[in-house]
Design a protein around this motif. Structure first.
Motif, PDB file in Angstrom:
ATOM      1  N   VAL A  26       7.928   5.450   7.390  1.00  0.00           N
ATOM      2  CA  VAL A  26       7.717   5.234   5.945  1.00  0.00           C
ATOM      3  C   VAL A  26       7.258   6.526   5.285  1.00  0.00           C
ATOM      4  N   HIS A  27       7.911   6.875   4.183  1.00  0.00           N
ATOM      5  CA  HIS A  27       7.524   8.101   3.478  1.00  0.00           C
ATOM      6  C   HIS A  27       6.277   7.861   2.630  1.00  0.00           C
ATOM      7  N   SER A  28       6.293   6.754   1.861  1.00  0.00           N
ATOM      8  CA  SER A  28       5.121   6.473   1.028  1.00  0.00           C
ATOM      9  C   SER A  28       5.039   4.985   0.694  1.00  0.00           C
ATOM     10  N   ILE A  29       3.831   4.559   0.328  1.00  0.00           N
ATOM     11  CA  ILE A  29       3.566   3.152  -0.021  1.00  0.00           C
ATOM     12  C   ILE A  29       3.023   3.127  -1.441  1.00  0.00           C
ATOM     13  N   THR A  30       3.663   2.329  -2.307  1.00  0.00           N
ATOM     14  CA  THR A  30       3.188   2.240  -3.687  1.00  0.00           C
ATOM     15  C   THR A  30       2.942   0.784  -4.037  1.00  0.00           C
ATOM     16  N   LEU A  31       1.797   0.486  -4.645  1.00  0.00           N
ATOM     17  CA  LEU A  31       1.554  -0.886  -5.111  1.00  0.00           C
ATOM     18  C   LEU A  31       2.462  -1.158  -6.306  1.00  0.00           C
ATOM     19  N   THR A  32       3.085  -2.340  -6.328  1.00  0.00           N
ATOM     20  CA  THR A  32       3.912  -2.683  -7.493  1.00  0.00           C
ATOM     21  C   THR A  32       3.218  -3.715  -8.370  1.00  0.00           C
ATOM     22  N   GLY A  33       2.008  -4.070  -8.025  1.00  0.00           N
ATOM     23  CA  GLY A  33       1.204  -4.991  -8.828  1.00  0.00           C
ATOM     24  C   GLY A  33      -0.200  -4.972  -8.259  1.00  0.00           C
ATOM     25  N   PRO A  34      -1.161  -5.524  -9.001  1.00  0.00           N
ATOM     26  CA  PRO A  34      -2.534  -5.502  -8.483  1.00  0.00           C
ATOM     27  C   PRO A  34      -2.690  -6.470  -7.314  1.00  0.00           C
ATOM     28  N   PRO A  35      -3.593  -6.182  -6.368  1.00  0.00           N
ATOM     29  CA  PRO A  35      -3.819  -7.132  -5.281  1.00  0.00           C
ATOM     30  C   PRO A  35      -4.421  -8.423  -5.831  1.00  0.00           C
ATOM     31  N   GLU A  36      -4.035  -9.549  -5.253  1.00  0.00           N
ATOM     32  CA  GLU A  36      -4.696 -10.819  -5.601  1.00  0.00           C
ATOM     33  C   GLU A  36      -5.503 -11.249  -4.397  1.00  0.00           C
ATOM     34  N   TRP A  37      -6.770 -11.625  -4.681  1.00  0.00           N
ATOM     35  CA  TRP A  37      -7.707 -11.895  -3.579  1.00  0.00           C
ATOM     36  C   TRP A  37      -7.840 -13.380  -3.295  1.00  0.00           C
ATOM     37  N   LEU A  38      -8.164 -13.699  -2.047  1.00  0.00           N
ATOM     38  CA  LEU A  38      -8.416 -15.086  -1.675  1.00  0.00           C
ATOM     39  C   LEU A  38      -9.654 -15.606  -2.381  1.00  0.00           C
ATOM     40  N   ARG A  39      -9.639 -16.909  -2.644  1.00  0.00           N
ATOM     41  CA  ARG A  39     -10.844 -17.545  -3.173  1.00  0.00           C
ATOM     42  C   ARG A  39     -11.646 -18.050  -1.973  1.00  0.00           C
ATOM     43  N   SER A  40     -12.471 -17.180  -1.413  1.00  0.00           N
ATOM     44  CA  SER A  40     -13.174 -17.519  -0.179  1.00  0.00           C
ATOM     45  C   SER A  40     -14.471 -16.726  -0.098  1.00  0.00           C
ATOM     46  N   TYR A  91      -6.425 -11.030   1.230  1.00  0.00           N
ATOM     47  CA  TYR A  91      -5.414 -10.930   0.173  1.00  0.00           C
ATOM     48  C   TYR A  91      -4.574 -12.197   0.097  1.00  0.00           C
ATOM     49  N   LEU A  92      -4.406 -12.676  -1.140  1.00  0.00           N
ATOM     50  CA  LEU A  92      -3.439 -13.740  -1.387  1.00  0.00           C
ATOM     51  C   LEU A  92      -2.065 -13.079  -1.547  1.00  0.00           C
ATOM     52  N   HIS A  93      -2.042 -11.994  -2.318  1.00  0.00           N
ATOM     53  CA  HIS A  93      -0.800 -11.231  -2.512  1.00  0.00           C
ATOM     54  C   HIS A  93      -1.094  -9.731  -2.555  1.00  0.00           C
ATOM     55  N   LEU A  94      -0.201  -8.948  -1.968  1.00  0.00           N
ATOM     56  CA  LEU A  94      -0.266  -7.490  -2.107  1.00  0.00           C
ATOM     57  C   LEU A  94       1.172  -6.978  -2.213  1.00  0.00           C
ATOM     58  N   PRO A  95       1.693  -6.900  -3.454  1.00  0.00           N
ATOM     59  CA  PRO A  95       3.075  -6.436  -3.607  1.00  0.00           C
ATOM     60  C   PRO A  95       3.165  -4.914  -3.487  1.00  0.00           C
ATOM     61  N   VAL A  96       4.041  -4.444  -2.608  1.00  0.00           N
ATOM     62  CA  VAL A  96       4.191  -2.986  -2.441  1.00  0.00           C
ATOM     63  C   VAL A  96       5.667  -2.594  -2.391  1.00  0.00           C
ATOM     64  N   GLU A  97       5.899  -1.322  -2.659  1.00  0.00           N
ATOM     65  CA  GLU A  97       7.225  -0.753  -2.453  1.00  0.00           C
ATOM     66  C   GLU A  97       7.104   0.277  -1.334  1.00  0.00           C
TER      67      GLU A  97
END
Ligand code: HEM
Length: 415
Positions: A385-399, A405-411
């Motif tokens: 992998v050359h690089s990792i970029t977030l494509t949206g903010p992380p969403e955290w578990l309600r715990s 993480y509930l969601h971590l969208p990356v490219e």
């Protein structure tokens, strides 16, 4: 994306910070507190104030004390500290409402029986075993990363994160490959955090199903033993079927719930550092340091609870015998007294004395496996992998139990 810290240059003991810390909430077990990044400022201030904080009954039946600083968390978990895990080790349990697995499941057992259980389970999770599992882990990681690269844009929390730990834990427990997907799904429901996304069944129904599954597995291993953990626990002869079930459950939960979030968080962490993967390519020896920093920065085990066995002084306050005390590990792991620039993920952080795996007699038995998984992941990312970029903010578990993480969208940009 580095976290901002408005108090960075302030004196740790400033009255403003202590006041800010005390103005926080009355029940620190409220899972809603942990859904946003605001938790980091809350923990920072509580750790800086370094006083035990009382939570009113709500998330727990009778309330509990909390500690946050590195020193106080270490002290509560230390080998000789007058605390027990046998009433339970998470918010909700206390001396009057004990965990029924207490004294039978490794993580909520103390003394000689704890030592015996730990001896039985250790060979399956120890460093030696982790090394023999290296090939298996490497193959799984390669599969996960090449699937992710094929699509380019992925939600790591839903794809790469859950897959690797589940496969490894199933391998250790001797779960046949055909049953694995089902067990992973059940684990997600049971321990993924009380979020609406996981409402196909209630968390406790999912947990019961897991125990039912293990019950069948135990029956199968009784007639046809293998060289897996279930068979070893059975062959001890001194553990009841229920004891075997409790301990399988311990490994399943311990191995799955935390590791998936450290793996997901590894992508998140790398995305906050410019040219992180290029720097690792230039100096692969850094991978060892980065593994520890991932554990510190992500701290997936959010709290551990103990009950005081006698009156005990913590951070200058005497807590009476029988008090439930919660150590907030991510707060300790970002304690400014111990970690310079604690909110930042540093590839070369020196002497990383994090408490991500706990401390003392219950120090994580799966630490070597968790480290092996992250090391394999980092090696494959460096290679492919050359690089990792977030494509949206992380969403955290309600715990309040798992910082995850509930969601971590990356490219992912391939090499
Ligand atoms: C215990 C964290 C991975 C199995 C613990 C404890 C922590 C922890 C904080 C101490 C609990 C206490 O003091 O009450 C983590 C983190 C992990 C991880 C952050 C990954 C990043 C694993 C894995 C396994 C595992 C992969 C197994 C496959 C266990 C077991 C215990 C334990 C069996 C109980 C040890 C005892 O009570 O003696 N873990 N863990 N953990 N963990 Fe882990």
């Amino acid at each position: 994306r580095a976290m901002t810290n408005p108090f960075e240059d302030e004196d740790l003991t400033s009255p403003r910070r202590a006041r800010a810390a005390r103005e926080y909430v009355s029940d620190l077990g409220n899972p809603d507190l942990y859904r946003t990044d605001a938790r980091f400022a809350m923990w920072r201030d509580y750790a800086a104030a370094d006083e035990p904080v009382w939570s009113e009954p709500g998330s727990s039946p009778h309330g509990f004390w909390s500690v946050f600083s590195h020193e106080a968390c270490r002290a509560v978990l230390a080998p000789s500290a007058p605390f027990t895990s046998e009433y339970g080790m998470m918010i909700g349990f206390d001396a009057e409402t004990p965990d029924r697995a207490g004294g039978r499941m490794l993580v909520v057992t103390d003394g000689d029986h704890h030592t015996r259980l730990r001896r039985l389970i250790t060979p399956f999770l120890s460093r030696t075993n982790a090394t023999t599992l290296d090939q298996f882990i490497d193959t799984e990681v390669r599969k996960c990363v090449s699937d992710a690269l094929r699509t380019g844009r992925v939600d790591v929390a839903m794809t790469v994160g859950p897959r690797l730990p589940a496969a490894v834990v199933c391998e250790i427990l001797g779960v046949p490959p055909n049953d694995r997907e089902r067990l992973v799904e059940l684990t997600n429901h049971a321990f993924g955090g009380s979020d609406g996304t996981f409402d196909k069944m209630t968390p406790s129904e999912a947990h019961s199903e897991i125990l039912m599954y293990f019950y069948e597995l135990v029956e199968r291993r009784r007639s046809a033993p293998g060289d897996d953990l279930v068979s070893t626990l059975l062959s001890d002869g001194r553990l009841s079927v229920q004891d075997v079930l409790f301990n399988c459950d311990n490994v399943l939960i311990g191995g799955n719930e935390t590791t998936r979030h450290s793996i997901t968080g590894c992508f998140h962490a790398l995305s906050t550092v410019p040219d992180a993967l290029d720097r690792l390519r230039a100096d692969p020896a850094l991978i060892r340091t980065v593994v520890e920093e991932v554990i510190r920065w992500t701290s997936p085990a959010m709290h551990v609870l103990r009950v005081a066995t006698e009156d005990v002084e913590i951070s200058g306050r005497v807590l009476p015998a029988g008090s439930p005390v919660v150590a907030w590990l991510p707060a300790a792991n970002r304690d400014e007294r111990v970690f310079p620039q604690p909110q930042r993920f540093l590839l070369d952080r020196p002497s990383n004395r994090h408490l991500g795996f706990g401390n003392g007699p219950h120090h994580c038995l799966g630490a070597a496996l968790a480290r092996a998984g992250l090391t394999a992941l980092l090696r494959v990312l460096v290679e492919q992998v050359h690089s990792i970029t977030l494509t949206g903010p992380p969403e955290w578990l309600r715990s309040n139990l798992t910082q995850g993480y509930l969601h971590l969208p990356v490219e992912l940009d391939p090499m």
